[in-house]
Design an enzyme around this catalytic site. Structure first.
Site, PDB file in Angstrom:
ATOM      1  N   ASP A  14       0.886  -1.165   0.000  1.00 14.19           N
ATOM      2  CA  ASP A  14       0.000   0.000   0.000  1.00 14.19           C
ATOM      3  C   ASP A  14       0.921   1.210   0.000  1.00 14.19           C
ATOM      4  O   ASP A  14       1.654   1.428   0.959  1.00 14.19           O
ATOM      5  CB  ASP A  14      -0.865  -0.065   1.278  1.00 14.19           C
ATOM      6  CG  ASP A  14      -1.751   1.156   1.461  1.00 14.19           C
ATOM      7  OD1 ASP A  14      -1.526   2.178   0.780  1.00 14.19           O
ATOM      8  OD2 ASP A  14      -2.663   1.082   2.311  1.00 14.19           O
ATOM      9  N   TYR A 230       6.106  -4.595  16.485  1.00 13.78           N
ATOM     10  CA  TYR A 230       5.619  -5.607  15.568  1.00 13.78           C
ATOM     11  C   TYR A 230       4.697  -5.005  14.526  1.00 13.78           C
ATOM     12  O   TYR A 230       3.806  -4.244  14.844  1.00 13.78           O
ATOM     13  CB  TYR A 230       4.871  -6.707  16.334  1.00 13.78           C
ATOM     14  CG  TYR A 230       5.793  -7.751  16.871  1.00 13.78           C
ATOM     15  CD1 TYR A 230       6.413  -8.656  16.027  1.00 13.78           C
ATOM     16  CD2 TYR A 230       6.065  -7.819  18.232  1.00 13.78           C
ATOM     17  CE1 TYR A 230       7.277  -9.614  16.514  1.00 13.78           C
ATOM     18  CE2 TYR A 230       6.924  -8.781  18.744  1.00 13.78           C
ATOM     19  CZ  TYR A 230       7.528  -9.677  17.881  1.00 13.78           C
ATOM     20  OH  TYR A 230       8.386 -10.613  18.354  1.00 13.78           O
ATOM     21  N   LYS A 233      -0.077  -7.292  10.510  1.00 10.61           N
ATOM     22  CA  LYS A 233      -1.444  -7.483  10.055  1.00 10.61           C
ATOM     23  C   LYS A 233      -1.514  -6.790   8.713  1.00 10.61           C
ATOM     24  O   LYS A 233      -1.246  -5.599   8.619  1.00 10.61           O
ATOM     25  CB  LYS A 233      -2.425  -6.800  11.027  1.00 10.61           C
ATOM     26  CG  LYS A 233      -2.393  -7.391  12.421  1.00 10.61           C
ATOM     27  CD  LYS A 233      -3.249  -8.625  12.512  1.00 10.61           C
ATOM     28  CE  LYS A 233      -3.247  -9.175  13.913  1.00 10.61           C
ATOM     29  NZ  LYS A 233      -3.546 -10.591  13.944  1.00 10.61           N
TER      30      LYS A 233
HETATM   31  P1  13P Z   1      -5.451  -0.469   4.810  1.00  8.83           P
HETATM   32  O1  13P Z   1      -4.806  -1.475   5.738  1.00  8.83           O
HETATM   33  O2  13P Z   1      -6.043  -1.106   3.600  1.00  8.83           O
HETATM   34  O3  13P Z   1      -4.502   0.649   4.476  1.00  8.83           O
HETATM   35  O4  13P Z   1      -6.699   0.167   5.581  1.00  8.83           O
HETATM   36  C1  13P Z   1      -6.466   0.828   6.781  1.00  8.83           C
HETATM   37  C2  13P Z   1      -7.705   1.414   7.379  1.00  8.83           C
HETATM   38  O5  13P Z   1      -7.597   2.135   8.344  1.00  8.83           O
HETATM   39  C3  13P Z   1      -9.032   1.100   6.822  1.00  8.83           C
HETATM   40  O6  13P Z   1     -10.073   1.712   7.537  1.00  8.83           O
HETATM   41 MG    MG Z   2      -4.098   2.124   3.288  1.00 12.61          MG
HETATM   42 MG    MG Z   3      -5.095  -2.056   2.051  1.00 13.94          MG
END
Ligand code: 13P
Ligand code: MG
Ligand code: MG
Ligand code: 13P
Length: 383
Positions: A14, A230, A233
């Site tokens: 991301d 850590y 996720k």
């Molecule tokens: P992502 O892990 O896809 O970046 O999403 C984070 C988030 O806060 C979604 O509400």
């Molecule tokens: Mg994101």
């Molecule tokens: Mg994402």
């Protein structure tokens, strides 16, 4: 070069969202494609760049083997280029998954997720690449079980002699960084005893027991200590090899026909249904979700990626989507209450720890209550 072997590497990150965490714009994929195109024929045989929600997925074939420094370095450079674009466009969370200052030899533990497998191409080599958003790697525990161990999902386990000795599941304990190999059908109950716990255990790979041939793998081993904390996720990717002594394409896809609850969704803090969608519909919006997954089918031809076939775009998955949305409505009614909200330990990557820490000093001992004391006494007396 590893002889005839081909490696399929799926590396994702991301690097910024438009807007919020909902989607990665074309500009980011163009930046990645520009970098991969330069490496074509030199380092990689073929590539396909896509995105699921705010995650950019690089699908690459080559002959360098898994965990290869040059291939991981190439993916890292592509994500760095895309991050520059994301910063320029002031996208949300620009560079979110590039946790390390510079590339150190392997993307694992540096932020991006990675699923790779190396094999000799069969006379016909179909592969399925799964990309997801708003969930975590344990989302594959149940579908991998259905595909490779449940004859009600995969009747081929019963009909095909090549599959009758079953499959070996490589299971990670993500907290202790240990792993265990369990065979199905022999150790089905022991396997379920572990992988039904999505918090601690994650299926990393599946092998055909008869010959140890790799059948499936996902980006489950991302959990690592980065900068003393850590991280791990994350929205996972997976590769599965169907047909010819493996479950068929349809048996593999069938594992997503009955949506299951996965951790992730809003702020990565909620259980929600994993909704199978086509590539164009992987833009999670409602409550930043619901969590979603798409499946791309390719035929490999000497490493060339022929395809893809966007499987979940098929009308055959309409009722799964409808059911997932009904499940979403139902669990959303719980708001910030469990079981919609994840358990405390699963929320450890969110900032709720800080909210709770502020309240710590305000807790006072509860008064001793005579009735409670008496009850305890009575219970002990009965034993
Ligand atoms: P992502 O892990 O896809 O970046 O999403 C984070 C988030 O806060 C979604 O509400
Ligand atoms: Mg994101
Ligand atoms: Mg994402
Ligand atoms: P075909 O007879 O169309 O090759 O299909 C066989 C099969 O494996 C279906 O899942």
């Amino acid at each position: 070069m590893n002889g005839e072997k081909i490696t399929l590497s799926v590396i994702k990150a991301d690097v910024g969202g438009l807007c919020g965490h909902t989607s990665a714009p074309e500009e980011l994929m163009d930046a990645c494609e520009f970098v991969l195109e330069e490496a074509l024929d030199e380092l990689i045989i073929d590539y396909y760049v896509t995105k699921c929600g705010d995650d950019v997925d690089l699908i690459m074939t080559h002959q360098k083997g898994t965990d290869n420094k040059e291939i991981h370095g190439l993916a890292w450079s592509a994500f760095e280029e895309a991050t520059e674009v994301a910063k320029e466009l002031k996208l949300y969370g620009a560079g979110q998954d590039l946790l390390s200052e510079g590339f150190t030899g392997n993307v694992k533990g540096m932020g991006p997720g990675c699923a790779e497998m190396e094999f000799v191409e069969r006379p016909s080599e179909p592969v399925i690449v799964f990309c997801s958003d708003k969930t975590d790697p344990a989302a594959f525990n149940l579908p991998f079980y259905r595909m490779f161990a449940d004859p009600f999902n995969t009747p081929g386990l019963v009909y095909d002699k090549k599959m009758q000795t079953g499959f070996d599941f490589d299971v990670l304990d993500i907290y202790q960084n240990k792993k265990i190999l369990l065979n199905t059908p022999k150790e089905t109950y022991q396997l379920l005893a572990l992988i039904g716990n999505l918090e601690t255990y994650s299926v990393k790979s599946v092998y055909r027991a008869r010959d140890g041939e790799i059948a499936a793998t996902c980006s489950a081993d991302k959990l690592s200590k980065v900068g003393g904390k850590y991280v791990g996720k994350d929205d996972p990717v997976a590769i599965v090899r169907p047909q010819s002594g493996m479950p068929s394409v349809g048996e593999i896809l069938e594992a997503f026909a009955k949506p299951h609850m996965v951790p992730g969704w809003m702020r990565g803090c909620h259980w929600g249904p994993l909704m199978p969608v086509g590539e164009d519909d992987a833009n999670p919006t409602r409550f930043d979700g619901p969590p979603r997954i798409f499946a791309l089918g390719f035929q490999l031809s000497k490493g060339r990626l022929v395809g893809p076939n966007d499987f979940f775009a098929d009308v055959g998955f309409d009722s799964a989507r409808k059911k997932a949305l009904e499940m979403a409505d139902m669990i959303r009614e719980m708001g910030p209450f469990q079981p919609h909200r994840l358990s405390e330990s699963m929320m450890e990557y969110s900032s709720i720890k800080k909210v709770l820490a502020d309240l710590e000093d305000r807790f006072v001992p509860n008064e001793k209550h005579e009735v409670v004391d008496k009850l305890t006494y009575d219970v002990e007396d009965q034993s």
